[in-house]
Design a protein around this motif. Structure first.
Motif, mmCIF file in Angstrom:
data_model
loop_
_atom_site.group_PDB
_atom_site.id
_atom_site.type_symbol
_atom_site.label_atom_id
_atom_site.label_comp_id
_atom_site.label_asym_id
_atom_site.label_seq_id
_atom_site.Cartn_x
_atom_site.Cartn_y
_atom_site.Cartn_z
ATOM 1 N N ILE A 15 -26.857 49.246 56.881
ATOM 2 C CA ILE A 15 -27.056 50.188 57.791
ATOM 3 C C ILE A 15 -28.171 50.145 58.647
ATOM 4 N N ALA A 16 -29.446 49.707 58.291
ATOM 5 C CA ALA A 16 -30.661 49.518 59.254
ATOM 6 C C ALA A 16 -30.409 48.356 60.148
ATOM 7 N N TYR A 19 -27.552 49.858 62.843
ATOM 8 C CA TYR A 19 -28.461 50.753 63.673
ATOM 9 C C TYR A 19 -29.575 50.088 64.712
ATOM 10 N N ARG A 20 -30.047 48.701 64.460
ATOM 11 C CA ARG A 20 -30.740 48.081 65.231
ATOM 12 C C ARG A 20 -30.027 47.198 66.085
ATOM 13 N N GLY A 374 -20.782 53.820 58.070
ATOM 14 C CA GLY A 374 -20.762 54.481 59.372
ATOM 15 C C GLY A 374 -19.487 54.397 60.030
ATOM 16 N N HIS A 421 -25.925 56.082 62.540
ATOM 17 C CA HIS A 421 -25.768 54.590 62.627
ATOM 18 C C HIS A 421 -24.325 54.116 63.033
ATOM 19 N N ILE A 426 -23.703 55.458 68.750
ATOM 20 C CA ILE A 426 -24.581 54.746 69.405
ATOM 21 C C ILE A 426 -23.581 54.308 70.894
#
Length: 468
Positions: A15-16, A19-20, A374, A421, A426
């Motif tokens: 997820i992290a 998301y980035r 996500g 995410h 996004i």
């Protein structure tokens, strides 16, 4: 317990990094290996990658690549021919600029229900939304939520006959078609549309009363310029021409699902050469493939002179399908690796033990996995691979119509998937030139809260009146 911690760490890492902005195709196998390492290396790393991860990715491509391919090609043809913009402009004309929010929601809904990719819809509708919101002095921060409501809520998971991949994935698992549980699906769609529209209009009214107008900044201005409509209205096809391919997708999908394919002699499917399957397991996907293929041909025929280069549009559409399906396929393969771990069985059994009702259990598992990954399609695919057959057998033993399993799985995939995410969220914010801080709360309400409410309502109604 250490293995469960490893799964959690692996998911948080996925997820992290997503998301980035890290590409899922790269990070999915790496995050899967993290879970494997925490699990005590109960399987060799390289063997897990080649014998578990890659076959799961390949199986997903085998099942759903034609849908991604034809959907992307159809969307590109609708965009390059001007049909998508024609439909958006006509709906705005019908509703009136004073009803900008409803107009944008309907424009997105008509296009996505007709098979146009939500990313194509966002690019096609955004310039219209910018103009209407500015003229109506409505807050620009509400534009992403309006597009999200029309693009990836009721037309994605609720309305019967939708060619969306989220409505197609349950078909081979439950031997259903795209029109499963039509009455309950329509009710769910109306709840999402009605509650979401009311919420956004209420938010706009409060903003107006507080003295907040459209607002402006360089990010939105540059985004609007980048997505500006390249074709003057006079060069776009008429609405009558533009809407025909969209309607064809729905009509042909229904005809192939309900009449044409069931009337065909498909006994040959029982042969090993064709996978020892049945007509009911493949009819739904066949219907969407044939409907999309014919609609693409008709669209080209009706708007041939409006393309700069038909071959280039087809090529761009085909290439545009590669990244989305590989992204989702990698998430599915990641899930297959996690599902192969002994620790996952503990988590799966715990989720399934929360209720004896297969409908509620399926809703919980799909929602949790869609939220974790996500991705609506990725989470649902992982869930159905892990527990789909089990819940089908439980439902059959209890005399439950498999159609409700299809509809609940689709609806559940469109709940927690739209957390911050989520790739579509996004991308949509990037198209609109806005941030999570500015616009995500309203996206959460229309794409998470109200879809979850509609899912609960469908389960309650099914319990009271049965599947319809």
């Amino acid at each position: 317990m250490f293995g469960i911690i490893g799964i959690v760490v692996s998911l948080v890492l996925l997820i992290a990094l997503a998301y980035r902005g890290w590409n899922v195709i790269l990070i999915a196998p790496l995050c899967a290996m993290v879970g494997l390492l925490f699990g005590g290396l109960d399987a060799p790393v390289i063997a897990t990658y080649t014998q578990v991860f890659m076959p799961a990715l390949g199986n997903y491509l085998i099942k759903f690549f034609p849908l991604f391919l034809l959907g992307a090609v159809f969307g590109k043809l609708m965009d390059d021919s001007g049909c998508a913009r024609t439909i958006a402009h006509k709906i705005v004309e019908w509703t009136g600029k004073e009803r900008a929010i409803i107009a944008i929601i309907l424009a997105c809904g008509v296009l996505t229900y007709g098979g146009v990719s939500l990313f194509v819809v966002a690019f096609a509708v955004f310039p219209v939304a910018i103009q209407m919101f500015r003229e109506g002095n409505l807050p620009k921060r509400l534009i992403p939520a309006a597009i999200a409501l029309g693009s990836f809520t009721f037309t994605m998971s609720a309305l019967p006959g939708s060619p969306a991949i989220q409505n197609a994935i349950p078909m081979p698992y439950f031997h259903t078609d795209a029109f499963a549980a039509p009455g309950l699906g329509i009710i769910a769609g109306l709840v999402m549309f009605g509650c979401g529209s009311a919420w956004l209009m209420m938010r706009a009214r409060r903003a107006r009363n507080a003295g907040e107008g459209y607002g402006e900044d360089e990010a939105v201005a540059s985004a609007a310029a980048a997505a500006a409509d390249p074709s003057p209205a006079g060069q776009m096809p008429s609405f009558a021409v533009a809407i025909v391919p969209v309607l064809l997708v729905l009509v042909l999908n229904f005809a192939f699902s309900k009449y044409i394919i069931p009337a065909m002699d498909t006994d040959y499917l029982a042969l090993p050469k064709y996978g020892k399957t049945t007509e009911s397991a493949v009819a739904g996907i066949w219907a969407i493939i044939l409907a999309m293929l014919i609609s693409c041909a008709v669209l080209i025929g009706l708007t041939w002179k409006r393309f700069r280069n038909v071959r280039q549009s087809l090529t761009d559409g085909a290439l545009g399908s590669m990244l989305p399906i590989l992204n989702v396929g990698s998430e599915v393969a990641y899930g297959a690796v996690i599902a192969s771990l002994a620790s996952f069985l503990i988590i799966r059994d715990w989720l399934m033990s929360l209720t004896d009702n297969p409908i509620i259990g399926l809703a919980i598992v799909v929602n949790v996995l869609a939220g974790i990954t996500g991705s609506a399609s990725g989470g649902m695919s992982i869930a159905l691979q892990a527990v789909g057959q089990t819940y089908l057998e439980l439902a059959q033993a209890a005399g439950i119509n498999p159609q409700i399993l299809h509809r609940v799985a689709a609806l559940a995939s469109g709940g927690l998937d739209a957390l911050p995410h989520n790739g579509a969220v996004i991308t949509l914010l990037a198209i609109c030139g806005l941030t999570h801080k500015q616009s995500y709360f309203d996206i959460f309400m229309v794409a998470v809260a109200f879809p979850l409410a509609s899912l609960v309502l469908v389960i309650v109604l099914d319990g009271m009146f049965g599947t319809f």
